[in-house]
Design a protein around this motif. Structure first.
Motif, mmCIF file in Angstrom:
data_model
loop_
_atom_site.group_PDB
_atom_site.id
_atom_site.type_symbol
_atom_site.label_atom_id
_atom_site.label_comp_id
_atom_site.label_asym_id
_atom_site.label_seq_id
_atom_site.Cartn_x
_atom_site.Cartn_y
_atom_site.Cartn_z
ATOM 1 N N PHE A 278 0.836 -1.198 0.000
ATOM 2 C CA PHE A 278 0.000 0.000 0.000
ATOM 3 C C PHE A 278 0.876 1.254 0.000
ATOM 4 C CE2 PHE A 278 -2.304 3.339 2.286
ATOM 5 C CZ PHE A 278 -3.484 3.387 1.561
ATOM 6 N N ILE A 282 1.014 4.104 -3.010
ATOM 7 C CA ILE A 282 0.676 5.507 -2.758
ATOM 8 C C ILE A 282 1.848 6.397 -3.150
ATOM 9 C CG2 ILE A 282 0.136 7.205 -0.962
ATOM 10 C CD1 ILE A 282 -2.176 5.439 -1.357
ATOM 11 N N GLN A 283 3.019 5.970 -2.729
ATOM 12 C CA GLN A 283 4.205 6.772 -3.004
ATOM 13 C C GLN A 283 4.420 6.928 -4.503
ATOM 14 O OE1 GLN A 283 7.608 5.251 -0.868
ATOM 15 N NE2 GLN A 283 8.933 6.605 -2.043
ATOM 16 N N THR A 284 4.267 5.843 -5.235
ATOM 17 C CA THR A 284 4.447 5.888 -6.682
ATOM 18 C C THR A 284 3.442 6.827 -7.334
ATOM 19 O OG1 THR A 284 5.117 3.596 -6.603
ATOM 20 C CG2 THR A 284 4.577 4.484 -8.754
ATOM 21 N N LEU A 285 2.177 6.663 -6.978
ATOM 22 C CA LEU A 285 1.145 7.422 -7.679
ATOM 23 C C LEU A 285 1.168 8.894 -7.306
ATOM 24 C CD1 LEU A 285 -1.738 4.822 -7.562
ATOM 25 C CD2 LEU A 285 -0.348 5.490 -9.516
ATOM 26 N N THR A 286 1.526 9.215 -6.067
ATOM 27 C CA THR A 286 1.496 10.633 -5.704
ATOM 28 C C THR A 286 2.713 11.388 -6.211
ATOM 29 O OG1 THR A 286 2.448 10.068 -3.569
ATOM 30 C CG2 THR A 286 0.071 10.405 -3.648
#
Lengths: 475, 300
Positions: A278, A282-286
């Motif tokens: 998770f 999140i880190q990738t997409l943000t």
């Protein structure tokens, strides 16, 4: 000793000549008023266009013959060739005796080639004065020709002297060069690049002290000293404008600094999530928004907030509004909106550095805190936050040093006449003043110059502060 | 792992926390999705702003006609050329300079290193930069994109720090075997530095692809070498005749197409074409950027 001195003089002459090739005021190709006053010998030698571009009309009307332009360009080329050979001679002059001999020979040839170039330019000058309509192209004999003639001549003398003084190399000698100079020569091209693109522009600061008309070279007649500095403070409307621009700059930087703890919080709360997968998702997409340009951010803003955009369409389908408006054309809450876009683009990215720092906090600290009965939030506040403070502090200091430079891209793409008052930051203002709207080149240069001086000072102070408070420097 | 009993508070916290991150992430990626569905849906619906969550009447005509607009094709070509050439030149230069400044034998090494690094902390300003570029003949000239961006002090620091962390024995033994600096550089240093070079290449390429201020200011006089970002900026600002331009260039004819290819669609499609390359390389570069950022934090 004698050899060393002669070679040093020769090298100095070569360097002076090569540097002069980049100075527009010493450009020997400046044979006519139609050749840009802003071009140096280097520019004219590498591109024919820099000579011929203003002659299109003159050629069509027959005021000047193509042949005289060609001769001018040949002159520039030959002179340029001389400069290039001089450069090679300089490199060779750092080698052993055998190499130096070759270098001296080359510099001798180069000086002759350069002088020949000057002669060709003189011939070109004659052709230009003899052209059908000289008053239209106003030929002028540039001081550069004399200057370069003298400089090539000066190079000639030490080359001859060195040729006589240098001892004959041994018969079985090879070309060789000491490692220390070899390495220097390998890095030299990059030093030239950095000089051309980072140091040479500083020379443009002189514009701030002159009356400047684009395309015309500065002469001491236009020297106005601190006129523009006084103008900045005395002219009522400029002063008001500067005041507004500074307010915008400081306000937007200030909002950024005041919320610079957000990425840290983002990282702390993200690391509270148990699932690694998770967290990584999140880190990738943000971080995606960080990698698109401000133009693309604007196009996204356009897609969502323009008249037919998502935002209006949502509001009207909920029956809140009748008619959509283009929200990008409004001048309200600009500081806040700019901050929101900046946060949308940068929050995930800025958090990465904190996320990485969190992993380097000693787990024993958490265990100890648990044993002492600390809850989740107490651990965050008493263990994680102190662990991230030094990173936070460095970034904050750098932010303070950059308080005047919030960049231009963002504000330029979001700029519309309606938000002019509140969106113009210093960088954008300089662009508008000097390049886009006005011809206030000296004033814009002056403001840019003051900005740089203040920023460097701030950085210096921030660095000192960091040394004083934490015992390590930030730059 | 210690067994830890989750309380109600823990569940609530995790739930709210997770919810926040999911919402923020949606906020970050929804615009891209929105842009995309608007370029593949029925153009008349798009023009009226009726496509919000689901694409309708899917078609790819917009992309096809975009390819036929010579203007845009030229911009794509220029931007690609610039990105490839600029990145290669920058990476090689950074590697070379980063390697050279680690060589203790160099003449005036300390001074040279400082001479390069100090340029990170000041700049002459916009106007002197412009005047300088025009003096060097790099305005309205494709090389104006590439040459000034070759030497990047920050990347040089990264490479230098990386090389200093490599044990020096290999280099030394190569020297003993009689290799010159160039051989050592190309056979030993370059292969060893691959990770850091990949990192700076990713950042350099993204920078080149995204930059538009230089195109806007320096290349004003020559629309043939505008970058894609600059073209997009123009389209977003002066939207009046876009549909026309699009239709002239396109092979499609007929009134309904002319009506359908409106400004909004063109703008969104060009934006999508500009974003897609970044999104496509994003998964690959993701491996590298975190490393790069961490290295950036430790300066040498």
């Amino acid at each position: 000793m004698k050899e060393k001195l002669t070679m040093a003089v020769l090298r100095a002459c070569i360097i002076a000549t090569c540097v002069a090739a980049f100075i527009p005021a010493l450009n020997p190709v400046q044979l006519s008023g139609l050749i840009s006053k802003n071009a140096s010998l280097f520019t004219n030698a590498v591109s024919y266009n820099s000579i011929g571009s203003n002659f299109v009309r003159a050629l069509e009307r027959g005021w000047v013959e193509q042949s005289s332009l060609s001769v001018t360009y040949i002159g520039a080329l030959v002179a340029g060739l001389g400069i290039v050979i001089l450069g090679a001679a300089f490199c060779l002059s750092l080698g052993n005796i055998k190499m130096q001999k070759l270098g001296v020979k080359l510099s001798f040839i180069a000086a002759l080639v350069g002088m020949a170039g000057m002669a060709v330019l003189c011939a070109a000058y004659d052709m230009l004065t003899a052209s059908p309509a000289p008053e239209r192209i106003n030929p002028a004999f540039p001081t550069g020709i004399a200057a370069f003639f003298v400089m090539f001549g000066l190079t000639l003398l030490p080359s001859i002297a060195a040729w006589v003084i240098l001892p004959k190399p041994a018969v079985d000698a090879h070309y060789a060069i000491e490692p220390k100079y070899k390495l220097f020569l390998m890095i030299l091209p990059f030093l030239v690049l950095i000089t051309l693109f980072a140091y040479l522009p500083l020379w443009g600061w002189r514009v701030a002290f002159f009356d400047y008309t684009p395309g015309i070279d500065l002469t001491m007649n236009d020297w106005v000293g601190f006129k523009w500095l006084q103008f900045l403070f005395r002219n009522e409307s400029t002063r008001a404008e500067i005041y507004q621009v500074l307010t915008n700059t400081l306000a937007m930087s200030g909002i950024g600094l005041a919320t610079s703890w957000l990425p840290m919080m983002f990282a702390i709360f993200l690391s509270e999530m148990r699932s690694t997968k998770f967290r990584r998702r999140i880190q990738t997409l943000t971080t995606i928004p960080n990698f698109i340009s401000w133009v693309l951010v604007y196009s996204i803003a356009f897609a969502i907030f323009s008249t037919e955009g998502f935002f209006n369409s949502m509001l009207s389908s909920m029956g809140l509004i009748e008619q959509g408006t283009n929200h990008l054309n409004s001048g309200e809450h600009i500081w806040l909106k700019m901050w929101l876009w900046g946060t949308w683009k940068g929050l995930g990215w800025s958090a990465i550095i904190y996320i990485a720092s969190i992993t380097s906090i000693d787990p024993q600290l958490y265990e100890a805190a648990t044993v002492d009965g600390a809850g989740r939030f107490q651990k965050m506040w008493h263990v994680t936050v102190p662990g991230l403070m030094s990173t936070f502090f460095v970034l904050l200091l750098l932010g303070i040093a950059n308080v005047l430079s919030n960049g231009m891209d963002q504000y330029m793409v979001f700029y519309v006449p309606a938000n002019r008052t509140h969106i113009r930051v210093l960088d954008l203002y300089v662009y508008h003043l000097g390049l886009k709207e006005g011809d206030q080149v000296p004033l814009a240069t002056l403001i840019g110059m003051l900005k740089t001086v203040i920023s460097v000072t701030l950085l210096f102070v921030a660095n000192k502060a960091s040394k004083f408070l934490r015992g390590e420097s930030i730059v | 792992m210690k067994i830890y009993k989750q309380t109600f508070g823990d569940y609530a916290f995790t739930f709210l926390n997770g919810l926040f991150f999911i919402l923020f992430t949606l906020l970050c990626i929804f615009p891209f999705y929105y842009l995309f569905i608007n370029t593949i849906s029925d153009n008349t619906l798009v023009a009226r702003g009726l496509i919000n969550f689901v694409p309708r009447n899917i078609h790819f005509d917009n992309y096809v006609s975009l390819l036929n607009v010579r203007d845009i094709f030229q911009a794509i070509w220029i931007t690609t050329a610039r990105t490839v050439l600029g990145t290669i030149a920058m990476v090689l230069a950074s590697a070379m300079v980063g390697y050279l400044v680690t060589q203790q034998k160099m003449f005036a090494r300390k001074f040279i290193y400082r001479f390069i690094i100090i340029t990170m902390y000041f700049n002459a300003g916009l106007i002197p930069w412009y005047l300088n570029m025009s003096m060097l003949g790099l305005t309205n000239n494709f090389w104006g994109y590439i040459i000034p961006a070759i030497v990047q002090p920050f990347n040089i620091i990264l490479v230098k720090t990386y090389i200093e962390s490599i044990p020096g024995e290999m280099e030394e033994s190569a020297f003993i075997d009689g290799a010159g600096y160039f051989v050592v550089f190309s056979r030993i240093i370059l292969p060893l530095c691959k990770p850091i070079l990949a990192t700076i290449a990713v950042f350099g390429a993204v920078g080149h692809w995204n930059s538009f201020i230089d195109s806007l200011i320096l290349m004003k006089g020559d629309p043939r070498i505008y970058t894609l970002q600059h073209k997009l900026y123009d389209y977003l600002n002066y939207s009046s005749d876009l549909g026309k331009l699009f239709n002239q260039g396109g092979t499609l004819t007929g009134e309904d197409v002319a009506a359908a290819l409106n400004n909004r669609v063109v703008q969104l499609t060009v934006a999508m074409v500009t974003i897609v390359p970044i999104l496509m390389v994003y998964p690959f570069m993701q491996r590298y950027f975190q490393k790069g950022l961490m290295l950036g934090a430790v300066k040498g």
